[in-house]
Scaffold this motif. Sequence first.
Motif, PDB file in Angstrom:
ATOM      1  N   ARG A  72      38.087  50.595  38.397  1.00  0.00           N
ATOM      2  CA  ARG A  72      38.101  49.814  37.162  1.00  0.00           C
ATOM      3  C   ARG A  72      38.144  48.329  37.518  1.00  0.00           C
ATOM      4  O   ARG A  72      38.569  47.949  38.611  1.00  0.00           O
ATOM      5  CB  ARG A  72      39.339  50.131  36.314  1.00  0.00           C
ATOM      6  N   VAL A  73      37.723  47.525  36.566  1.00  0.00           N
ATOM      7  CA  VAL A  73      37.806  46.074  36.753  1.00  0.00           C
ATOM      8  C   VAL A  73      39.140  45.596  36.193  1.00  0.00           C
ATOM      9  O   VAL A  73      39.648  46.155  35.221  1.00  0.00           O
ATOM     10  CB  VAL A  73      36.685  45.344  35.974  1.00  0.00           C
ATOM     11  N   ALA A  75      41.053  41.645  35.338  1.00  0.00           N
ATOM     12  CA  ALA A  75      40.941  40.183  35.402  1.00  0.00           C
ATOM     13  C   ALA A  75      41.928  39.668  36.444  1.00  0.00           C
ATOM     14  O   ALA A  75      42.854  40.374  36.841  1.00  0.00           O
ATOM     15  CB  ALA A  75      41.252  39.594  34.040  1.00  0.00           C
ATOM     16  N   SER A  85      45.850  39.935  34.773  1.00  0.00           N
ATOM     17  CA  SER A  85      45.291  40.896  33.831  1.00  0.00           C
ATOM     18  C   SER A  85      46.271  40.973  32.656  1.00  0.00           C
ATOM     19  O   SER A  85      47.422  41.365  32.829  1.00  0.00           O
ATOM     20  CB  SER A  85      45.180  42.238  34.543  1.00  0.00           C
ATOM     21  N   PHE A  86      45.809  40.597  31.470  1.00  0.00           N
ATOM     22  CA  PHE A  86      46.738  40.391  30.356  1.00  0.00           C
ATOM     23  C   PHE A  86      46.870  41.587  29.416  1.00  0.00           C
ATOM     24  O   PHE A  86      47.491  41.466  28.372  1.00  0.00           O
ATOM     25  CB  PHE A  86      46.344  39.127  29.577  1.00  0.00           C
ATOM     26  N   SER A  87      46.283  42.714  29.785  1.00  0.00           N
ATOM     27  CA  SER A  87      46.487  43.896  28.943  1.00  0.00           C
ATOM     28  C   SER A  87      47.806  44.552  29.282  1.00  0.00           C
ATOM     29  O   SER A  87      48.244  44.523  30.435  1.00  0.00           O
ATOM     30  CB  SER A  87      45.353  44.901  29.153  1.00  0.00           C
ATOM     31  N   LEU A 145      44.446  33.824  20.792  1.00  0.00           N
ATOM     32  CA  LEU A 145      45.419  32.730  20.825  1.00  0.00           C
ATOM     33  C   LEU A 145      45.710  32.329  22.272  1.00  0.00           C
ATOM     34  O   LEU A 145      45.995  31.175  22.577  1.00  0.00           O
ATOM     35  CB  LEU A 145      46.704  33.221  20.141  1.00  0.00           C
ATOM     36  N   THR A 150      39.928  36.755  30.071  1.00  0.00           N
ATOM     37  CA  THR A 150      38.527  36.522  30.409  1.00  0.00           C
ATOM     38  C   THR A 150      37.636  36.959  29.247  1.00  0.00           C
ATOM     39  O   THR A 150      38.028  37.811  28.437  1.00  0.00           O
ATOM     40  CB  THR A 150      38.138  37.334  31.657  1.00  0.00           C
ATOM     41  N   GLY A 153      37.181  40.769  29.590  1.00  0.00           N
ATOM     42  CA  GLY A 153      38.374  41.566  29.271  1.00  0.00           C
ATOM     43  C   GLY A 153      38.661  41.562  27.777  1.00  0.00           C
ATOM     44  O   GLY A 153      38.985  42.586  27.180  1.00  0.00           O
ATOM     45  N   ASN A 157      38.157  45.070  25.114  1.00  0.00           N
ATOM     46  CA  ASN A 157      39.218  45.660  24.290  1.00  0.00           C
ATOM     47  C   ASN A 157      39.134  45.259  22.823  1.00  0.00           C
ATOM     48  O   ASN A 157      40.112  45.355  22.083  1.00  0.00           O
ATOM     49  CB  ASN A 157      40.587  45.253  24.853  1.00  0.00           C
ATOM     50  N   HIS A 160      40.612  39.756  19.386  1.00  0.00           N
ATOM     51  CA  HIS A 160      40.326  38.974  18.183  1.00  0.00           C
ATOM     52  C   HIS A 160      41.114  37.672  18.136  1.00  0.00           C
ATOM     53  O   HIS A 160      42.137  37.517  18.799  1.00  0.00           O
ATOM     54  CB  HIS A 160      40.671  39.789  16.934  1.00  0.00           C
ATOM     55  N   ILE A 209      30.683  44.373  33.601  1.00  0.00           N
ATOM     56  CA  ILE A 209      29.980  43.243  32.985  1.00  0.00           C
ATOM     57  C   ILE A 209      29.939  42.078  33.971  1.00  0.00           C
ATOM     58  O   ILE A 209      30.969  41.711  34.565  1.00  0.00           O
ATOM     59  CB  ILE A 209      30.664  42.834  31.674  1.00  0.00           C
ATOM     60  N   ARG A 402      47.156  37.260  11.400  1.00  0.00           N
ATOM     61  CA  ARG A 402      45.868  36.572  11.396  1.00  0.00           C
ATOM     62  C   ARG A 402      44.902  37.343  10.517  1.00  0.00           C
ATOM     63  O   ARG A 402      45.041  38.554  10.355  1.00  0.00           O
ATOM     64  CB  ARG A 402      45.311  36.474  12.828  1.00  0.00           C
ATOM     65  N   HIS A 459      45.520  47.772  18.662  1.00  0.00           N
ATOM     66  CA  HIS A 459      44.733  46.957  19.604  1.00  0.00           C
ATOM     67  C   HIS A 459      44.640  47.708  20.934  1.00  0.00           C
ATOM     68  O   HIS A 459      45.648  48.176  21.462  1.00  0.00           O
ATOM     69  CB  HIS A 459      45.485  45.627  19.780  1.00  0.00           C
TER      70      HIS A 459
HETATM   71  C1  LIG Z   1      50.579  36.816  26.131  1.00  0.00           C
HETATM   72  C2  LIG Z   1      49.404  37.587  25.591  1.00  0.00           C
HETATM   73  C3  LIG Z   1      48.734  37.108  24.466  1.00  0.00           C
HETATM   74  C4  LIG Z   1      47.638  37.811  23.945  1.00  0.00           C
HETATM   75  N1  LIG Z   1      46.988  37.322  22.851  1.00  0.00           N
HETATM   76  C5  LIG Z   1      45.925  37.994  22.333  1.00  0.00           C
HETATM   77  C6  LIG Z   1      45.196  37.516  21.206  1.00  0.00           C
HETATM   78  O1  LIG Z   1      45.467  36.443  20.659  1.00  0.00           O
HETATM   79  N2  LIG Z   1      44.176  38.271  20.738  1.00  0.00           N
HETATM   80  C7  LIG Z   1      43.807  39.460  21.307  1.00  0.00           C
HETATM   81  O2  LIG Z   1      42.890  40.125  20.837  1.00  0.00           O
HETATM   82  N3  LIG Z   1      44.457  39.917  22.399  1.00  0.00           N
HETATM   83  C8  LIG Z   1      45.492  39.218  22.912  1.00  0.00           C
HETATM   84  N4  LIG Z   1      46.154  39.712  24.021  1.00  0.00           N
HETATM   85  C9  LIG Z   1      45.668  40.955  24.619  1.00  0.00           C
HETATM   86  C10 LIG Z   1      44.550  40.645  25.625  1.00  0.00           C
HETATM   87  O3  LIG Z   1      43.682  39.682  25.115  1.00  0.00           O
HETATM   88  C11 LIG Z   1      43.706  41.879  25.873  1.00  0.00           C
HETATM   89  O4  LIG Z   1      44.482  42.926  26.341  1.00  0.00           O
HETATM   90  C12 LIG Z   1      42.543  41.590  26.822  1.00  0.00           C
HETATM   91  O5  LIG Z   1      41.819  42.778  26.970  1.00  0.00           O
HETATM   92  C13 LIG Z   1      42.990  41.085  28.185  1.00  0.00           C
HETATM   93  O6  LIG Z   1      41.856  40.652  28.912  1.00  0.00           O
HETATM   94  P1  LIG Z   1      41.869  40.288  30.457  1.00  0.00           P
HETATM   95  O7  LIG Z   1      40.792  39.276  30.676  1.00  0.00           O
HETATM   96  O8  LIG Z   1      43.220  39.975  30.904  1.00  0.00           O
HETATM   97  O9  LIG Z   1      41.314  41.650  31.119  1.00  0.00           O
HETATM   98  P2  LIG Z   1      42.105  42.916  31.613  1.00  0.00           P
HETATM   99  O10 LIG Z   1      43.312  43.083  30.800  1.00  0.00           O
HETATM  100  O11 LIG Z   1      42.261  42.885  33.072  1.00  0.00           O
HETATM  101  O12 LIG Z   1      41.047  44.060  31.242  1.00  0.00           O
HETATM  102  C14 LIG Z   1      40.944  44.570  29.950  1.00  0.00           C
HETATM  103  C15 LIG Z   1      39.985  45.761  29.965  1.00  0.00           C
HETATM  104  O13 LIG Z   1      38.668  45.292  30.176  1.00  0.00           O
HETATM  105  C16 LIG Z   1      38.092  45.899  31.329  1.00  0.00           C
HETATM  106  N5  LIG Z   1      37.306  44.849  31.972  1.00  0.00           N
HETATM  107  C17 LIG Z   1      37.736  43.610  32.337  1.00  0.00           C
HETATM  108  N6  LIG Z   1      36.716  42.924  32.880  1.00  0.00           N
HETATM  109  C18 LIG Z   1      35.637  43.733  32.870  1.00  0.00           C
HETATM  110  C19 LIG Z   1      34.294  43.597  33.298  1.00  0.00           C
HETATM  111  N7  LIG Z   1      33.840  42.483  33.883  1.00  0.00           N
HETATM  112  N8  LIG Z   1      33.464  44.651  33.119  1.00  0.00           N
HETATM  113  C20 LIG Z   1      33.880  45.799  32.541  1.00  0.00           C
HETATM  114  N9  LIG Z   1      35.144  45.976  32.125  1.00  0.00           N
HETATM  115  C21 LIG Z   1      36.004  44.958  32.275  1.00  0.00           C
HETATM  116  C22 LIG Z   1      39.281  46.348  32.157  1.00  0.00           C
HETATM  117  O14 LIG Z   1      38.945  47.412  33.034  1.00  0.00           O
HETATM  118  C23 LIG Z   1      40.261  46.764  31.083  1.00  0.00           C
HETATM  119  O15 LIG Z   1      39.962  48.047  30.607  1.00  0.00           O
HETATM  120  C24 LIG Z   1      47.231  39.018  24.557  1.00  0.00           C
HETATM  121  C25 LIG Z   1      47.896  39.501  25.684  1.00  0.00           C
HETATM  122  C26 LIG Z   1      48.978  38.769  26.205  1.00  0.00           C
HETATM  123  C27 LIG Z   1      49.689  39.280  27.434  1.00  0.00           C
END
Ligand SMILES: Cc1cc2nc3c(=O)[nH]c(=O)nc-3n(C[C@H](O)[C@H](O)[C@H](O)COP(=O)(O)OP(=O)(O)OC[C@H]3O[C@@H](n4cnc5c(N)ncnc54)[C@H](O)[C@@H]3O)c2cc1C
Length: 599
Positions: A72-73, A75, A85-87, A145, A150, A153, A157, A160, A209, A402, A459
């Motif tokens: 899996r990928v 961030a 990675s913020f998930s 927010l 990324t 990412g 998911n 929004h 991606i 929101r 979410h």
């Molecule tokens: C403090 C905090 C605040 C947040 N605020 C918001 C907000 O305002 N709105 C909102 O919607 N969410 C919010 N989130 C949740 C966060 O945006 C999501 O969980 C988002 O998916 C995290 O993206 P990431 O870039 O960290 O990717 P990751 O968490 O590392 O990955 C998310 C998913 O995408 C997949 N993925 C990542 N990159 C790729 C790629 N290149 N190709 C294929 N698959 C990929 C991963 O395998 C994983 O399944 C917040 C989270 C935190 C911790």
Amino acid sequence: MPMDQAEKERLLKIIKKGNIHIHRGWKNFSKNIALPDVLVLDIKDIPSLQTVMKTLYELNASKAVDQRILLRVAAGGKQKPYSESFSFTEGSTADVIIRLVGDDFNKIEKTNQPDVMRIGASVQVGEADKMLYEEFNLSLPTASLIPYVTVSGLAANAGHGTGKDQPSFSGLIRKMTLCLPNGEITQIDDKHPDFDVIRGANLGLFGVIINMELACTEAKKMQCIMQKRSIPELIEEIKNGLFLKDPYVSVMYVPTYQKDELVNKEFKNVIIYRWQPIDKSNHDVNNNSSIMTYLGQQIEIDLEEGIHVVDLLRRHSRLIPYYNKYLVSQIAIGKEDRLAVAPWYRMHYQKAYPWDIVDADYLFQVHKNCDEMVLALEKVVTTLDKFASEQQYPVIDAIYLRLFRGTSTNSGLSTSSHADDTYVCGFDMVTSDGIAGYLEFREEMCQFFINGPLKAKPHWGKYLPDIDYVKLYGKNYTAFLAALKNWYHDNNMKLDSSMLLTDHFCQILQLPYAPSLQKQKKTAIEQVQSKTDDAKIIKSLCVRLDDKQDIHSINLKQQLLSTNIEREFNNPFTLFQMEPKREDSSEEAEKKKRCCVVQ
Ligand SMILES: Cc1cc2nc3c(=O)[nH]c(=O)nc-3n(C[C@H](O)[C@H](O)[C@H](O)COP(=O)(O)OP(=O)(O)OC[C@H]3O[C@@H](n4cnc5c(N)ncnc54)[C@H](O)[C@@H]3O)c2cc1C
């Protein structure tokens, strides 16, 4: 599935040849998922990515379906703060985690359409917005927010932001370039029959991606009006069309557990943010007071990261109402509404975050009168009140509301599919793990949001309850599964041996080919109370409160000191230390309290 020696050697050979850095062990930003044995590959260019994918694909082709190696990928890996990675969910849990760290995945380029930009998968949304504004005179019309996630990412998911005319973030996608599990590169745009379904929430299942083309808007400054309100005032404003009067609105509510929180207009523990894009030629106003400062967020981070105040609140939950009131009182808006103007990318994002948080975000459809938002808010406030009467205070951070337009009805597993006459509300509850009553509160909220009248969807990146997702998504699930199967079929790949299809996704999608062995140890370690010392935390916090004269700081300090006395001396004072009295917070009551405390 752990790799055998021959497989490891084959992988190591291509890693050595490629532009790849390898190491072991991974955890996400909030540290609720830790995989100490996972193989992490930081991949620096597209050919190296293709070789890794192709090699694992070939290895999997010769294995039983349930023995396949999973990839899996995630961030992160940019060697700077907030590159993680913020998930909170298991989306990246696999045998091999890849992070796309090279320039190939971090470029921002023009396309042949002036308002569509090609953005590398690993570019963080805040980074993208800054560069778009400064170099291309553009902005992302909607984004999370948090600026550190990324683009790939957030889109995977179905993430929004806010904005009554805005789609979810993935609604901005015009084209995606992916590396398929077999190592081939392909693109998808609206000419593909399943484009809407795939872009809505791709969940990282269609390939890795590499970049995406995103619709942008002309760069503007943002004017933000910040208003401090009480809960009944907020409800009144929502009923009067708050979310539809301005292009972008969001609300933050910090529960303070007053007995009459639903009706008391005196205590202002809500902040409304109303944004208007305005011309770039306008002067900045209060531009240091970015949203983060207004939230008092940095104060909270300092308290948490430096002092570990959350550990204290876990052990002494009776302090929570005092702590939350103190936090609210630090938010520097005062009684007057405040206005700030700054470039879009500086005004929109909240920049500082504590890692010790958990988050449940529910999305549901809302009609023009926003009755559904009022219903949700009233339910949450009354439920918190019920918990407070049992001396439990489950939410120690904040609740965010929101409203955005969402994605089309036909967008697969997007959490914001909506009918033509509705909008979508994101109702986001943030607290910390291990706070007394939180698990029970979360369960009650889950029942209300998902099984109640709102039929909300959780979410994908935050909290995923153990529910029947096939039933929840109905025909949109059927469309998603058909699109996934077609994608693998059309690209000559077998879905059941996909390295991207981990047990997490097999369970959610109810697919029968879950890998039988997932040997990775998942340890939710550091979330558990660390070995911090109450006396030290209290001392540090009291030092910070020393020069503060307002009633909430004084009250918090008094409560802290009594906690310390209890602990350190087992003092008879303990006998008199009651649970916090839940008084109303009218000005009069506050004045009376002030007299008592100061004397
Ligand atoms: C403090 C905090 C605040 C947040 N605020 C918001 C907000 O305002 N709105 C909102 O919607 N969410 C919010 N989130 C949740 C966060 O945006 C999501 O969980 C988002 O998916 C995290 O993206 P990431 O870039 O960290 O990717 P990751 O968490 O590392 O990955 C998310 C998913 O995408 C997949 N993925 C990542 N990159 C790729 C790629 N290149 N190709 C294929 N698959 C990929 C991963 O395998 C994983 O399944 C917040 C989270 C935190 C911790």
